[in-house]
Design a protein around this motif. Structure first.
Motif, mmCIF file in Angstrom:
data_model
loop_
_atom_site.group_PDB
_atom_site.id
_atom_site.type_symbol
_atom_site.label_atom_id
_atom_site.label_comp_id
_atom_site.label_asym_id
_atom_site.label_seq_id
_atom_site.Cartn_x
_atom_site.Cartn_y
_atom_site.Cartn_z
ATOM 1 N N UNK A 105 28.992 79.006 -56.048
ATOM 2 C CA UNK A 105 29.770 80.221 -56.254
ATOM 3 C C UNK A 105 29.270 80.847 -57.547
ATOM 4 N N UNK A 106 28.929 82.143 -57.498
ATOM 5 C CA UNK A 106 28.342 82.793 -58.666
ATOM 6 C C UNK A 106 29.238 83.903 -59.202
ATOM 7 N N UNK A 107 29.068 84.172 -60.472
ATOM 8 C CA UNK A 107 29.737 85.295 -61.132
ATOM 9 C C UNK A 107 28.931 86.553 -60.800
ATOM 10 N N UNK A 151 29.012 79.327 -61.211
ATOM 11 C CA UNK A 151 30.213 78.894 -61.926
ATOM 12 C C UNK A 151 30.895 77.703 -61.262
ATOM 13 N N UNK A 152 30.535 77.385 -60.017
ATOM 14 C CA UNK A 152 31.154 76.256 -59.340
ATOM 15 C C UNK A 152 30.357 75.921 -58.094
ATOM 16 N N UNK A 153 30.617 74.720 -57.576
ATOM 17 C CA UNK A 153 30.104 74.312 -56.276
ATOM 18 C C UNK A 153 31.281 73.866 -55.427
ATOM 19 N N UNK A 154 31.308 74.292 -54.185
ATOM 20 C CA UNK A 154 32.415 73.950 -53.290
ATOM 21 C C UNK A 154 31.846 73.357 -52.005
ATOM 22 N N UNK A 155 32.666 72.623 -51.248
ATOM 23 C CA UNK A 155 32.163 71.945 -50.052
ATOM 24 C C UNK A 155 31.635 72.906 -48.990
ATOM 25 N N UNK A 156 30.512 72.534 -48.411
ATOM 26 C CA UNK A 156 29.937 73.271 -47.283
ATOM 27 C C UNK A 156 30.425 72.597 -46.001
ATOM 28 N N UNK A 157 31.644 72.931 -45.614
ATOM 29 C CA UNK A 157 32.257 72.327 -44.435
ATOM 30 C C UNK A 157 31.867 73.099 -43.187
ATOM 31 N N UNK A 158 32.090 72.469 -42.043
ATOM 32 C CA UNK A 158 31.693 73.087 -40.786
ATOM 33 C C UNK A 158 32.688 72.714 -39.693
ATOM 34 N N UNK A 159 32.199 72.504 -38.482
ATOM 35 C CA UNK A 159 33.067 72.291 -37.321
ATOM 36 C C UNK A 159 33.925 71.048 -37.452
ATOM 37 N N UNK A 201 35.069 87.149 -58.766
ATOM 38 C CA UNK A 201 35.056 88.412 -58.023
ATOM 39 C C UNK A 201 34.512 89.575 -58.838
ATOM 40 N N UNK A 202 34.709 89.555 -60.157
ATOM 41 C CA UNK A 202 34.122 90.569 -61.020
ATOM 42 C C UNK A 202 35.049 91.670 -61.479
ATOM 43 N N UNK A 203 36.221 91.825 -60.887
ATOM 44 C CA UNK A 203 37.092 92.950 -61.222
ATOM 45 C C UNK A 203 37.619 92.828 -62.648
ATOM 46 N N UNK A 204 37.963 93.948 -63.282
ATOM 47 C CA UNK A 204 38.511 93.910 -64.638
ATOM 48 C C UNK A 204 39.730 92.997 -64.725
ATOM 49 N N UNK A 213 27.902 91.862 -54.447
ATOM 50 C CA UNK A 213 26.577 91.280 -54.233
ATOM 51 C C UNK A 213 25.539 92.384 -54.045
ATOM 52 N N UNK A 214 24.309 91.969 -53.826
ATOM 53 C CA UNK A 214 23.212 92.923 -53.677
ATOM 54 C C UNK A 214 23.360 93.779 -52.420
ATOM 55 N N UNK A 215 23.965 93.234 -51.376
ATOM 56 C CA UNK A 215 24.182 94.029 -50.161
ATOM 57 C C UNK A 215 25.109 95.205 -50.449
ATOM 58 N N UNK A 216 26.168 94.946 -51.223
ATOM 59 C CA UNK A 216 27.075 96.028 -51.591
ATOM 60 C C UNK A 216 26.394 97.082 -52.427
ATOM 61 N N UNK A 217 25.550 96.639 -53.335
ATOM 62 C CA UNK A 217 24.795 97.567 -54.181
ATOM 63 C C UNK A 217 23.853 98.419 -53.338
ATOM 64 N N UNK A 218 23.160 97.792 -52.408
ATOM 65 C CA UNK A 218 22.204 98.513 -51.565
ATOM 66 C C UNK A 218 22.915 99.547 -50.686
ATOM 67 N N UNK A 219 24.099 99.214 -50.193
ATOM 68 C CA UNK A 219 24.823 100.151 -49.352
ATOM 69 C C UNK A 219 25.251 101.384 -50.136
#
Length: 501
Positions: A39-41, A48-56, A107-110, A342-348
Protein backbone atom coordinates in the motif's frame (compact mmCIF):
# COMPACT_ATOMS: atom_id res chain seq x y z
CA UNK A 1 1.85 -11.34 12.99
CA UNK A 2 0.79 -7.93 14.19
CA UNK A 3 -2.81 -7.01 14.84
CA UNK A 4 -4.21 -3.59 13.95
CA UNK A 5 -5.27 -3.09 17.58
CA UNK A 6 -1.74 -2.76 18.85
CA UNK A 7 -0.48 0.64 19.98
CA UNK A 8 -3.80 2.27 19.01
CA UNK A 9 -3.62 4.70 21.92
CA UNK A 10 -0.50 6.50 20.75
CA UNK A 11 -0.27 9.50 18.39
CA UNK A 12 2.04 7.38 16.24
CA UNK A 13 -0.70 4.77 15.77
CA UNK A 14 -0.92 5.01 12.00
CA UNK A 15 2.87 4.95 11.67
CA UNK A 16 3.54 1.91 13.86
CA UNK A 17 1.30 -0.80 12.44
CA UNK A 18 2.39 -3.33 9.86
CA UNK A 19 -1.09 -4.46 8.77
CA UNK A 20 0.04 -7.85 7.60
CA UNK A 21 -3.20 -9.53 8.71
CA UNK A 22 -6.92 -9.41 8.00
CA UNK A 23 -9.92 -10.05 10.25
CA UNK A 24 -11.60 -13.41 9.62
CA UNK A 25 -13.85 -15.08 12.19
CA UNK A 26 -12.56 -12.81 14.95
CA UNK A 27 -8.90 -13.65 14.32
CA UNK A 28 -6.13 -11.70 12.61
CA UNK A 29 -4.60 -13.88 9.93
CA UNK A 30 -2.56 -13.59 6.76
CA UNK A 31 -3.10 -15.07 3.32
CA UNK A 32 -2.96 -18.87 3.23
CA UNK A 33 0.20 -18.74 1.14
CA UNK A 34 1.71 -15.81 3.04
CA UNK A 35 1.62 -13.43 0.08
CA UNK A 36 1.16 -9.69 0.58
CA UNK A 37 0.92 -6.56 -1.55
CA UNK A 38 2.10 -3.03 -0.93
CA UNK A 39 0.00 0.00 0.00
CA UNK A 40 1.56 3.30 -1.07
CA UNK A 41 1.13 6.95 -0.16
CA UNK A 42 -0.21 8.60 -3.36
CA UNK A 43 1.46 11.89 -2.40
CA UNK A 44 4.96 10.44 -2.23
CA UNK A 45 4.86 6.97 -3.76
CA UNK A 46 6.29 5.61 -0.49
CA UNK A 47 5.27 2.11 0.58
CA UNK A 48 3.51 2.53 3.92
CA UNK A 49 2.23 -0.99 4.60
CA UNK A 50 1.86 -4.53 3.33
CA UNK A 51 -1.46 -6.36 3.54
CA UNK A 52 -2.49 -9.95 2.75
CA UNK A 53 -2.99 -10.91 -0.89
CA UNK A 54 -6.02 -13.11 -0.29
CA UNK A 55 -8.05 -14.84 -2.95
CA UNK A 56 -10.82 -17.43 -3.39
CA UNK A 57 -9.96 -19.80 -0.54
CA UNK A 58 -9.73 -17.09 2.11
CA UNK A 59 -12.96 -15.49 0.85
CA UNK A 60 -14.75 -18.82 1.20
CA UNK A 61 -13.41 -19.12 4.76
CA UNK A 62 -14.73 -15.66 5.58
CA UNK A 63 -18.13 -16.50 4.06
CA UNK A 64 -18.36 -19.67 6.18
CA UNK A 65 -17.49 -17.64 9.28
CA UNK A 66 -20.18 -15.09 8.48
CA UNK A 67 -22.69 -17.85 7.77
CA UNK A 68 -21.99 -19.52 11.12
CA UNK A 69 -22.23 -16.22 12.99
CA UNK A 70 -25.51 -15.19 11.33
CA UNK A 71 -27.83 -17.31 13.48
CA UNK A 72 -26.55 -16.11 16.87
CA UNK A 73 -26.26 -12.49 15.66
CA UNK A 74 -29.76 -12.25 14.18
CA UNK A 75 -31.31 -13.58 17.40
CA UNK A 76 -29.68 -10.95 19.58
CA UNK A 77 -32.03 -8.19 20.55
CA UNK A 78 -31.95 -5.00 18.50
CA UNK A 79 -31.05 -3.19 21.72
CA UNK A 80 -28.02 -5.43 22.21
CA UNK A 81 -26.81 -4.86 18.64
CA UNK A 82 -27.41 -1.13 19.06
CA UNK A 83 -25.20 -1.00 22.14
CA UNK A 84 -22.31 -2.55 20.20
CA UNK A 85 -22.72 -0.11 17.30
CA UNK A 86 -22.81 2.82 19.73
CA UNK A 87 -19.59 1.68 21.40
CA UNK A 88 -18.04 1.27 17.95
CA UNK A 89 -18.96 4.85 17.05
CA UNK A 90 -17.41 6.07 20.30
CA UNK A 91 -14.20 4.22 19.45
CA UNK A 92 -13.99 5.95 16.07
CA UNK A 93 -14.45 9.37 17.62
CA UNK A 94 -11.95 8.63 20.38
CA UNK A 95 -9.33 7.73 17.76
CA UNK A 96 -10.45 10.29 15.20
CA UNK A 97 -7.06 11.97 14.83
CA UNK A 98 -5.12 8.73 14.41
CA UNK A 99 -7.64 7.39 11.92
CA UNK A 100 -7.63 10.65 9.97
CA UNK A 101 -3.85 10.65 9.66
CA UNK A 102 -3.90 7.04 8.52
CA UNK A 103 -6.60 7.86 5.95
CA UNK A 104 -4.61 10.81 4.60
CA UNK A 105 -1.50 8.68 4.21
CA UNK A 106 -3.20 5.96 2.18
CA UNK A 107 -5.67 8.12 0.22
CA UNK A 108 -3.97 11.53 0.01
CA UNK A 109 -6.84 13.88 0.88
CA UNK A 110 -6.18 16.92 3.11
CA UNK A 111 -6.21 16.14 6.80
CA UNK A 112 -9.20 18.41 7.45
CA UNK A 113 -11.25 16.38 4.97
CA UNK A 114 -10.00 13.14 6.52
CA UNK A 115 -11.11 14.27 9.98
CA UNK A 116 -14.51 15.10 8.54
CA UNK A 117 -14.74 11.65 6.96
CA UNK A 118 -14.05 9.88 10.25
CA UNK A 119 -16.84 11.86 11.90
CA UNK A 120 -19.08 10.97 8.94
CA UNK A 121 -18.16 7.30 9.35
CA UNK A 122 -19.06 7.41 13.04
CA UNK A 123 -22.39 9.04 12.24
CA UNK A 124 -23.61 5.94 10.38
CA UNK A 125 -22.87 3.75 13.40
CA UNK A 126 -24.74 6.13 15.69
CA UNK A 127 -27.69 6.51 13.32
CA UNK A 128 -28.17 2.80 12.66
CA UNK A 129 -27.73 1.91 16.31
CA UNK A 130 -31.00 3.75 16.80
CA UNK A 131 -32.58 2.77 13.47
CA UNK A 132 -32.10 -0.94 14.15
CA UNK A 133 -34.44 -0.64 17.12
CA UNK A 134 -37.11 0.85 14.86
CA UNK A 135 -37.36 -2.08 12.44
CA UNK A 136 -40.90 -3.39 12.74
CA UNK A 137 -43.47 -5.45 10.90
CA UNK A 138 -47.16 -4.83 10.28
CA UNK A 139 -50.60 -6.39 10.58
CA UNK A 140 -52.78 -6.23 7.46
CA UNK A 141 -56.59 -6.64 7.47
CA UNK A 142 -57.41 -10.25 6.61
CA UNK A 143 -60.15 -11.50 4.25
CA UNK A 144 -61.85 -13.59 6.96
CA UNK A 145 -62.72 -13.10 10.65
CA UNK A 146 -60.73 -16.13 11.76
CA UNK A 147 -57.57 -14.98 9.91
CA UNK A 148 -54.81 -12.49 10.45
CA UNK A 149 -52.09 -11.34 8.05
CA UNK A 150 -48.73 -10.43 9.54
CA UNK A 151 -45.68 -9.09 7.70
CA UNK A 152 -42.26 -9.60 9.28
CA UNK A 153 -39.02 -7.85 8.38
CA UNK A 154 -36.08 -10.20 8.79
CA UNK A 155 -32.33 -9.88 8.08
CA UNK A 156 -31.41 -11.06 4.60
CA UNK A 157 -28.36 -13.06 5.74
CA UNK A 158 -24.69 -12.88 4.82
CA UNK A 159 -23.78 -9.67 3.00
CA UNK A 160 -20.79 -9.11 0.73
CA UNK A 161 -19.53 -5.52 0.73
CA UNK A 162 -17.00 -4.00 -1.66
CA UNK A 163 -15.90 -0.47 -0.78
CA UNK A 164 -14.10 2.21 -2.83
CA UNK A 165 -10.81 4.01 -2.32
CA UNK A 166 -12.13 7.59 -2.37
CA UNK A 167 -13.96 7.39 1.00
CA UNK A 168 -12.21 4.43 2.61
CA UNK A 169 -13.60 4.97 6.11
CA UNK A 170 -17.12 6.28 5.56
CA UNK A 171 -18.07 3.64 3.00
CA UNK A 172 -17.12 0.88 5.46
CA UNK A 173 -19.62 2.03 8.06
CA UNK A 174 -22.25 3.18 5.57
CA UNK A 175 -22.53 -0.48 4.55
CA UNK A 176 -21.63 -2.34 7.75
CA UNK A 177 -23.72 -0.27 10.18
CA UNK A 178 -27.16 -0.92 8.62
CA UNK A 179 -26.22 -4.52 7.84
CA UNK A 180 -25.25 -5.28 11.44
CA UNK A 181 -28.16 -3.28 12.86
CA UNK A 182 -30.56 -5.35 10.76
CA UNK A 183 -29.04 -8.60 12.05
CA UNK A 184 -26.91 -9.48 9.00
CA UNK A 185 -23.28 -10.55 8.99
CA UNK A 186 -20.66 -9.10 6.65
CA UNK A 187 -17.70 -10.08 4.49
CA UNK A 188 -16.04 -6.86 3.35
CA UNK A 189 -13.36 -6.20 0.77
CA UNK A 190 -11.88 -2.68 0.82
CA UNK A 191 -10.20 -1.20 -2.24
CA UNK A 192 -6.65 -2.36 -2.89
CA UNK A 193 -5.39 1.24 -2.81
CA UNK A 194 -6.84 2.02 0.63
CA UNK A 195 -7.31 -1.05 2.84
CA UNK A 196 -5.76 0.33 6.02
CA UNK A 197 -8.71 2.42 7.18
CA UNK A 198 -11.04 -0.56 6.87
CA UNK A 199 -8.72 -2.76 8.90
CA UNK A 200 -8.33 -0.12 11.59
CA UNK A 201 -12.10 0.41 11.79
CA UNK A 202 -12.63 -3.36 12.00
CA UNK A 203 -10.13 -3.54 14.86
CA UNK A 204 -12.10 -0.88 16.71
CA UNK A 205 -15.29 -2.82 16.00
CA UNK A 206 -13.81 -5.89 17.66
CA UNK A 207 -12.79 -3.75 20.61
CA UNK A 208 -16.38 -2.47 20.81
CA UNK A 209 -17.71 -6.01 21.02
CA UNK A 210 -18.57 -7.07 17.46
CA UNK A 211 -18.56 -10.88 17.79
CA UNK A 212 -16.28 -13.18 15.78
CA UNK A 213 -17.56 -13.81 12.26
CA UNK A 214 -20.07 -10.96 12.30
CA UNK A 215 -17.65 -8.61 10.53
CA UNK A 216 -14.89 -10.05 8.35
CA UNK A 217 -12.47 -7.85 6.37
CA UNK A 218 -10.30 -9.38 3.66
CA UNK A 219 -7.82 -7.77 1.28
CA UNK A 220 -6.30 -9.04 -1.93
CA UNK A 221 -7.11 -10.03 -5.48
CA UNK A 222 -10.22 -8.03 -6.43
CA UNK A 223 -11.48 -10.20 -9.33
CA UNK A 224 -11.15 -13.43 -7.35
CA UNK A 225 -12.69 -12.07 -4.16
CA UNK A 226 -15.50 -10.35 -6.03
CA UNK A 227 -16.27 -13.43 -8.10
CA UNK A 228 -16.37 -15.62 -5.00
CA UNK A 229 -18.80 -13.28 -3.25
CA UNK A 230 -21.00 -13.25 -6.37
CA UNK A 231 -20.91 -17.02 -6.88
CA UNK A 232 -21.59 -18.00 -3.28
CA UNK A 233 -25.22 -18.98 -2.60
CA UNK A 234 -24.60 -18.18 1.07
CA UNK A 235 -24.13 -14.50 0.23
CA UNK A 236 -27.63 -13.11 -0.17
CA UNK A 237 -26.81 -9.48 -0.93
CA UNK A 238 -23.88 -7.78 -2.63
CA UNK A 239 -23.32 -4.12 -1.80
CA UNK A 240 -20.84 -2.35 -4.06
CA UNK A 241 -19.66 1.23 -4.43
CA UNK A 242 -17.46 1.98 -7.42
CA UNK A 243 -17.44 2.40 -11.16
CA UNK A 244 -20.41 1.65 -13.40
CA UNK A 245 -18.22 -0.66 -15.47
CA UNK A 246 -17.40 -2.90 -12.49
CA UNK A 247 -20.99 -2.65 -11.25
CA UNK A 248 -22.26 -4.11 -14.51
CA UNK A 249 -19.79 -6.99 -14.24
CA UNK A 250 -20.77 -7.77 -10.65
CA UNK A 251 -24.47 -7.65 -11.52
CA UNK A 252 -23.92 -10.20 -14.28
CA UNK A 253 -21.89 -12.45 -11.98
CA UNK A 254 -24.63 -12.31 -9.32
CA UNK A 255 -27.37 -13.39 -11.76
CA UNK A 256 -26.91 -17.18 -11.36
CA UNK A 257 -27.53 -16.97 -7.59
CA UNK A 258 -30.28 -14.32 -7.97
CA UNK A 259 -28.92 -12.37 -5.02
CA UNK A 260 -30.05 -8.89 -4.10
CA UNK A 261 -27.87 -6.00 -5.30
CA UNK A 262 -27.12 -2.60 -3.85
CA UNK A 263 -25.02 -0.64 -6.34
CA UNK A 264 -23.79 2.93 -5.89
CA UNK A 265 -22.03 3.63 -9.18
CA UNK A 266 -20.56 6.50 -11.17
CA UNK A 267 -22.02 9.94 -11.73
CA UNK A 268 -21.81 12.87 -14.12
CA UNK A 269 -23.28 15.57 -11.92
CA UNK A 270 -24.62 18.75 -13.56
CA UNK A 271 -24.50 22.09 -11.73
CA UNK A 272 -27.14 24.51 -13.10
CA UNK A 273 -26.85 28.25 -12.45
CA UNK A 274 -29.91 30.29 -13.47
CA UNK A 275 -29.91 34.06 -14.04
CA UNK A 276 -31.60 34.84 -10.71
CA UNK A 277 -29.10 32.78 -8.69
CA UNK A 278 -27.11 34.18 -5.78
CA UNK A 279 -23.78 34.37 -7.61
CA UNK A 280 -21.64 34.46 -4.47
CA UNK A 281 -23.33 31.34 -3.13
CA UNK A 282 -23.07 29.61 -6.50
CA UNK A 283 -19.33 30.25 -6.81
CA UNK A 284 -18.70 29.10 -3.22
CA UNK A 285 -20.69 25.93 -3.81
CA UNK A 286 -19.00 25.32 -7.17
CA UNK A 287 -15.57 25.26 -5.52
CA UNK A 288 -16.82 22.95 -2.76
CA UNK A 289 -18.73 20.65 -5.05
CA UNK A 290 -15.95 20.25 -7.62
CA UNK A 291 -12.70 20.28 -5.66
CA UNK A 292 -13.38 18.56 -2.33
CA UNK A 293 -11.45 15.28 -2.19
CA UNK A 294 -9.57 16.54 -5.29
CA UNK A 295 -12.70 16.01 -7.37
CA UNK A 296 -12.63 12.28 -6.60
CA UNK A 297 -16.17 11.61 -5.43
CA UNK A 298 -19.15 10.36 -7.39
CA UNK A 299 -21.22 13.43 -6.44
CA UNK A 300 -18.57 15.98 -7.39
CA UNK A 301 -19.84 18.28 -10.13
CA UNK A 302 -18.65 17.15 -13.54
CA UNK A 303 -20.54 19.65 -15.76
CA UNK A 304 -21.22 23.30 -14.94
CA UNK A 305 -24.13 24.75 -16.94
CA UNK A 306 -24.47 28.51 -16.52
CA UNK A 307 -27.02 30.89 -18.03
CA UNK A 308 -25.64 33.20 -20.72
CA UNK A 309 -26.36 36.30 -18.62
CA UNK A 310 -24.11 35.09 -15.79
CA UNK A 311 -21.62 33.06 -17.79
CA UNK A 312 -18.81 35.65 -18.16
CA UNK A 313 -18.89 36.78 -14.53
CA UNK A 314 -19.34 33.28 -13.11
CA UNK A 315 -16.42 31.80 -15.05
CA UNK A 316 -14.15 34.73 -14.15
CA UNK A 317 -14.93 34.58 -10.44
CA UNK A 318 -14.85 30.81 -10.37
CA UNK A 319 -11.46 30.65 -12.09
CA UNK A 320 -10.08 33.30 -9.72
CA UNK A 321 -11.13 31.23 -6.69
CA UNK A 322 -9.79 28.00 -8.16
CA UNK A 323 -6.45 29.62 -8.96
CA UNK A 324 -5.99 30.37 -5.25
CA UNK A 325 -6.44 26.78 -4.10
CA UNK A 326 -3.36 25.30 -2.44
CA UNK A 327 -2.12 21.96 -3.77
CA UNK A 328 0.09 19.68 -1.75
CA UNK A 329 0.41 16.71 0.57
CA UNK A 330 -2.64 16.18 2.69
CA UNK A 331 -0.71 16.35 5.95
CA UNK A 332 0.62 19.85 5.18
CA UNK A 333 -0.99 22.88 6.73
CA UNK A 334 -3.45 24.84 4.56
CA UNK A 335 -3.67 22.34 1.69
CA UNK A 336 -6.97 22.39 -0.24
CA UNK A 337 -6.29 19.80 -2.95
CA UNK A 338 -4.26 16.64 -2.54
CA UNK A 339 -2.95 14.15 -5.12
CA UNK A 340 -4.99 11.93 -7.38
CA UNK A 341 -5.07 8.31 -6.27
CA UNK A 342 -2.80 6.93 -8.99
CA UNK A 343 -1.27 7.43 -12.42
CA UNK A 344 -4.45 6.24 -14.15
CA UNK A 345 -6.40 9.04 -12.50
CA UNK A 346 -3.76 11.54 -13.51
CA UNK A 347 -3.77 10.33 -17.11
CA UNK A 348 -7.56 10.57 -17.33
CA UNK A 349 -7.62 14.18 -16.10
CA UNK A 350 -4.91 15.14 -18.57
CA UNK A 351 -6.69 13.37 -21.44
CA UNK A 352 -9.97 15.15 -20.72
CA UNK A 353 -8.25 18.55 -20.75
CA UNK A 354 -6.35 17.76 -23.95
CA UNK A 355 -9.52 16.57 -25.71
CA UNK A 356 -11.45 19.69 -24.69
CA UNK A 357 -8.69 22.06 -25.79
CA UNK A 358 -8.36 20.25 -29.13
CA UNK A 359 -12.06 20.88 -29.71
CA UNK A 360 -11.91 24.59 -28.87
CA UNK A 361 -12.23 24.89 -25.09
CA UNK A 362 -10.19 27.54 -23.28
CA UNK A 363 -8.13 26.85 -20.16
CA UNK A 364 -8.74 29.67 -17.67
CA UNK A 365 -6.57 28.26 -14.91
CA UNK A 366 -4.48 25.12 -14.44
CA UNK A 367 -4.61 22.61 -17.23
CA UNK A 368 -1.76 20.21 -16.53
CA UNK A 369 0.33 18.27 -14.08
CA UNK A 370 1.27 20.19 -10.98
CA UNK A 371 4.83 21.17 -10.19
CA UNK A 372 4.67 18.89 -7.12
CA UNK A 373 5.03 16.00 -9.58
CA UNK A 374 3.79 12.51 -8.77
CA UNK A 375 0.03 12.26 -9.17
CA UNK A 376 -0.71 15.93 -8.46
CA UNK A 377 -2.83 17.75 -11.05
CA UNK A 378 -3.50 21.48 -11.21
CA UNK A 379 -7.02 22.61 -10.25
CA UNK A 380 -8.40 23.45 -13.68
CA UNK A 381 -11.27 25.47 -15.14
CA UNK A 382 -12.25 25.07 -18.80
CA UNK A 383 -14.50 27.59 -20.57
CA UNK A 384 -16.36 27.07 -23.81
CA UNK A 385 -16.91 23.32 -23.47
CA UNK A 386 -19.49 21.62 -25.67
CA UNK A 387 -21.60 18.46 -25.20
CA UNK A 388 -19.47 16.27 -27.43
CA UNK A 389 -16.26 16.66 -25.42
CA UNK A 390 -15.08 13.80 -23.21
CA UNK A 391 -15.10 16.05 -20.16
CA UNK A 392 -18.87 16.40 -20.63
CA UNK A 393 -19.58 12.77 -21.53
CA UNK A 394 -17.37 10.93 -19.03
CA UNK A 395 -16.86 11.29 -15.29
CA UNK A 396 -13.45 12.94 -14.90
CA UNK A 397 -12.95 12.07 -11.21
CA UNK A 398 -10.32 14.76 -10.83
CA UNK A 399 -9.88 18.52 -10.24
CA UNK A 400 -11.09 19.60 -13.70
CA UNK A 401 -14.15 21.88 -13.98
CA UNK A 402 -15.88 22.14 -17.35
CA UNK A 403 -18.16 25.18 -17.78
CA UNK A 404 -20.76 25.45 -20.56
CA UNK A 405 -23.59 27.94 -21.14
CA UNK A 406 -27.32 27.72 -21.84
CA UNK A 407 -30.08 30.13 -22.83
CA UNK A 408 -33.39 28.61 -21.68
CA UNK A 409 -34.56 26.47 -18.78
CA UNK A 410 -35.56 23.69 -21.16
CA UNK A 411 -32.11 23.69 -22.74
CA UNK A 412 -30.48 23.50 -19.31
CA UNK A 413 -32.57 20.52 -18.24
CA UNK A 414 -31.98 18.73 -21.55
CA UNK A 415 -28.21 19.24 -21.26
CA UNK A 416 -28.25 18.06 -17.65
CA UNK A 417 -30.20 14.91 -18.51
CA UNK A 418 -28.03 14.11 -21.54
CA UNK A 419 -26.15 11.43 -19.64
CA UNK A 420 -26.45 7.71 -18.97
CA UNK A 421 -25.67 8.46 -15.33
CA UNK A 422 -28.07 9.97 -12.83
CA UNK A 423 -26.57 10.21 -9.37
CA UNK A 424 -26.52 13.85 -8.22
CA UNK A 425 -27.29 17.32 -9.53
CA UNK A 426 -27.12 20.89 -8.24
CA UNK A 427 -29.47 23.79 -8.97
CA UNK A 428 -28.99 27.46 -8.13
CA UNK A 429 -32.04 29.70 -8.40
CA UNK A 430 -34.07 31.98 -6.14
CA UNK A 431 -37.26 31.34 -8.11
CA UNK A 432 -39.33 28.84 -6.11
CA UNK A 433 -41.43 27.74 -9.06
CA UNK A 434 -38.32 27.11 -11.17
CA UNK A 435 -36.72 25.23 -8.28
CA UNK A 436 -39.64 22.80 -8.20
CA UNK A 437 -39.81 22.42 -11.98
CA UNK A 438 -36.12 21.81 -12.51
CA UNK A 439 -35.57 19.62 -9.47
CA UNK A 440 -38.44 17.34 -10.49
CA UNK A 441 -37.26 17.26 -14.12
CA UNK A 442 -33.65 16.31 -13.39
CA UNK A 443 -33.00 12.59 -13.90
CA UNK A 444 -30.92 12.10 -10.76
CA UNK A 445 -31.39 10.52 -7.37
CA UNK A 446 -30.23 13.55 -5.34
CA UNK A 447 -30.38 17.31 -5.85
CA UNK A 448 -28.59 20.08 -3.99
CA UNK A 449 -30.75 23.20 -4.25
CA UNK A 450 -28.65 26.31 -3.57
CA UNK A 451 -26.04 24.14 -1.85
CA UNK A 452 -23.02 22.17 -3.03
CA UNK A 453 -23.25 19.67 -0.17
CA UNK A 454 -25.31 16.46 -0.20
CA UNK A 455 -23.93 13.66 1.93
CA UNK A 456 -25.55 13.13 5.33
CA UNK A 457 -26.34 9.91 7.14
CA UNK A 458 -30.04 10.75 7.56
CA UNK A 459 -30.80 11.08 3.82
CA UNK A 460 -31.13 8.34 1.17
CA UNK A 461 -28.00 8.32 -0.99
CA UNK A 462 -28.22 6.77 -4.46
CA UNK A 463 -29.00 7.33 -8.11
CA UNK A 464 -31.07 6.40 -11.14
CA UNK A 465 -30.24 5.15 -14.64
CA UNK A 466 -26.72 3.69 -14.73
CA UNK A 467 -25.77 5.23 -11.39
CA UNK A 468 -27.01 2.23 -9.48
CA UNK A 469 -29.65 0.37 -7.53
CA UNK A 470 -30.93 0.93 -4.00
CA UNK A 471 -30.14 3.55 -1.39
CA UNK A 472 -27.65 3.95 1.44
CA UNK A 473 -28.19 6.08 4.52
CA UNK A 474 -31.48 7.07 6.18
CA UNK A 475 -34.15 4.62 7.27
CA UNK A 476 -34.38 3.54 3.62
CA UNK A 477 -30.81 2.22 3.84
CA UNK A 478 -31.59 -0.48 6.39
CA UNK A 479 -34.40 -1.80 4.17
CA UNK A 480 -31.75 -3.03 1.71
CA UNK A 481 -30.69 -5.59 4.34
CA UNK A 482 -34.19 -6.83 5.24
CA UNK A 483 -36.55 -9.34 3.64
CA UNK A 484 -40.34 -9.30 3.96
CA UNK A 485 -42.09 -12.45 5.14
CA UNK A 486 -45.88 -12.71 4.80
CA UNK A 487 -47.57 -14.82 7.49
CA UNK A 488 -51.24 -15.78 7.00
CA UNK A 489 -52.69 -17.09 10.26
CA UNK A 490 -55.93 -19.04 10.21
CA UNK A 491 -58.16 -20.76 12.77
CA UNK A 492 -58.12 -17.92 15.25
CA UNK A 493 -61.82 -18.26 16.10
CA UNK A 494 -64.62 -20.84 15.93
CA UNK A 495 -68.43 -20.63 15.59
CA UNK A 496 -68.80 -21.79 19.20
CA UNK A 497 -66.41 -19.13 20.46
CA UNK A 498 -68.19 -16.45 18.45
CA UNK A 499 -71.61 -17.54 19.81
CA UNK A 500 -70.52 -17.30 23.44
CA UNK A 501 -68.66 -14.01 23.13
Amino acid sequence: MSTPTSDMSTPEYEESLLYDTCLVDGEWRGADDGRTFAVTDPATGEVIASVPLMSTAETETAIRAAEAAFGPWRTRTAKDRAAILSRWAAQLLEHREQLARLLTREQGKPLAEARGEIAYAASFLTFYAAEGERVRGEVIPAPAQESRIVVLRQPIGVVGCITPWNLPAAMVTRKAAPALAAGCTVVMKPAEQTPLSALAIAALGRRAGVPPGVLNVITGDAPSIGRTLCDSPAVRLLSFTGSTEVGRLLAAQCAPTVKKLSLELGGNAPFLVFPDADLDAAVDAAVLSKFRHSGQTCVCTNRFLVHDDLYPEFTERFADRVGKLTVGRGDQQGVDVGPLIDQDGLAKAAAHVADAVAQGAEVLVGGGRHREGGTFFEPTVLRGVTPGMRVMREETFGPVAAVASFRTEREAVDLANDSRSGLAGYVFTRDLARAWRVTEALEVGMVGLNTGFLSVETAPFGGVKESGLGREGSHHGIEEFLELKFWHIGGLSSPDAAATS
